[in-house]
Scaffold this motif. Structure first.
Motif, PDB file in Angstrom:
ATOM      1  N   SER A  38      -4.600   0.455   6.751  1.00 51.04           N
ATOM      2  CA  SER A  38      -5.620   0.625   5.711  1.00 51.04           C
ATOM      3  C   SER A  38      -6.411  -0.659   5.555  1.00 51.04           C
ATOM      4  N   ASP A  46      -4.556   3.676  -8.350  1.00 51.98           N
ATOM      5  CA  ASP A  46      -3.244   3.319  -7.789  1.00 51.98           C
ATOM      6  C   ASP A  46      -2.808   1.902  -8.136  1.00 51.98           C
ATOM      7  N   SER A  98       6.573   2.464  -2.304  1.00 50.27           N
ATOM      8  CA  SER A  98       6.852   3.889  -2.142  1.00 50.27           C
ATOM      9  C   SER A  98       6.528   4.287  -0.704  1.00 50.27           C
ATOM     10  N   SER A 101       4.012   6.068   0.283  1.00 48.72           N
ATOM     11  CA  SER A 101       2.578   5.963   0.530  1.00 48.72           C
ATOM     12  C   SER A 101       2.104   4.514   0.570  1.00 48.72           C
ATOM     13  N   HIS A 102       2.782   3.634  -0.184  1.00 49.93           N
ATOM     14  CA  HIS A 102       2.461   2.200  -0.191  1.00 49.93           C
ATOM     15  C   HIS A 102       3.777   1.429  -0.046  1.00 49.93           C
ATOM     16  N   ASP A 152      -3.669  -2.061  -1.143  1.00 48.75           N
ATOM     17  CA  ASP A 152      -2.364  -1.897  -0.503  1.00 48.75           C
ATOM     18  C   ASP A 152      -1.771  -3.253  -0.126  1.00 48.75           C
TER      19      ASP A 152
END
Length: 282
Positions: free
Chosen positions: A41, A50, A56, A58-59, A69
């Motif tokens: 990303s 966010d 997590s 996703s990150h 991120d």
């Protein structure tokens, strides 16, 4: 005309040994070269929805106060670490070897250059870098120059003392007596015998340059804040140390592991390349 290069004997533990980066060093180099593909990303992409998410699926490393991120920023920070570290190493080694060999070979010039080196060494490295960056204005090139000057001095001192010793070696005196020019003596016979300590010094400069550039970034006088770097990440995360400790943990642990890796590489290179340590390692 013979060219003499001091090498460990063939039977020693060092001769022909394979030297490689530690796993941490390999990971850093790999991530730096392939940052756009490894990160996954844009490190500058802002997503307020966010913001300050914990690690997590996703990150992986969570997100910062702008929703960026952290994993991506850590990877791109590693790229800046490699760029600035290599820049400092090249600058410090080139000018350190130049000043050190010339000062030892030409004693009159050495009186001037070594006194200048002594004056610069009287300043603490971080203070000297702060002053230089403040004069030059923060940028990648200026940070490399400022930090490189602080480590140029120690490199010049080491090369100066080693070159003084090499000048008294019989093979150098024989080559000079045979009519070899000064440039040829320095480039073909003195500097090749300094390769081992130069390589070892380069690894330690890389490690200390990483710490110094991170300190400059943390103090707000290093790389511009829009450039992802581990030091910039630390200075942005200090306001959220209780709410989002991962913002400090991940760039901090990367600094620790990278410096430890480089110091270990420097120790291994010294043991392998310096014949004085062969009895201890063998």
């Amino acid at each position: 005309e013979p060219r003499v290069v001091l090498m460990p004997p063939r039977g020693s533990h060092a001769y022909g040994s394979r030297l490689s980066l530690s796993p941490d060093g390999q990971t850093l180099a790999f991530s730096a070269l392939l940052a756009p593909w490894v990160s996954g990303s844009d490190p500058l992409a802002i997503n307020p929805i966010d913001r300050l998410q914990s690690p997590s699926a996703s990150h992986w490393f969570g997100t910062d106060n702008f929703g960026r991120d952290t994993w991506s920023r850590v990877i791109y920070g590693g790229r800046m670490t490699v760029i600035t570290g290599l820049g400092v190493v090249i600058f410090a080694i080139f000018f350190g070897v130049l000043f050190g060999t010339l000062s030892a070979y030409y004693q009159g010039l050495g009186l001037v250059l070594m006194r200048m080196v002594d004056v610069m060494m009287a300043f603490p490295p971080l203070l000297l870098a702060l002053v230089l960056v403040s004069i030059l204005n923060p940028s990648v090139v200026n940070v490399i120059i400022a930090v490189g000057i602080t480590y140029l001095t120690t490199t010049a001192r080491i090369i100066y003392s080693l070159t003084l010793k090499l000048r008294e070696e019989p093979f150098v005196e024989a080559i000079i007596s045979a009519g070899a020019g000064h440039f040829r003596v320095i480039t073909r016979h003195i500097i090749p015998n300094l390769i081992s300590p130069i390589i070892v010094q380069a690894t330690f400069i890389f490690a200390f340059a990483l710490l110094q550039t991170a300190a400059l970034d943390f103090l707000g006088v290093g790389l511009p804040p829009e450039i992802p770097s581990w030091g910039n990440m630390l200075t942005e995360a200090r306001m959220y140390i209780t709410r989002a400790p991962w913002l400090l943990f991940f760039p901090g642990i990367m600094i620790v592991l990278t410096v430890l890796s480089l110091n270990l590489v420097g120790d291994v290179l010294r043991d392998r390349l310096d014949p004085r340590f062969q009895d201890d390692v063998g």
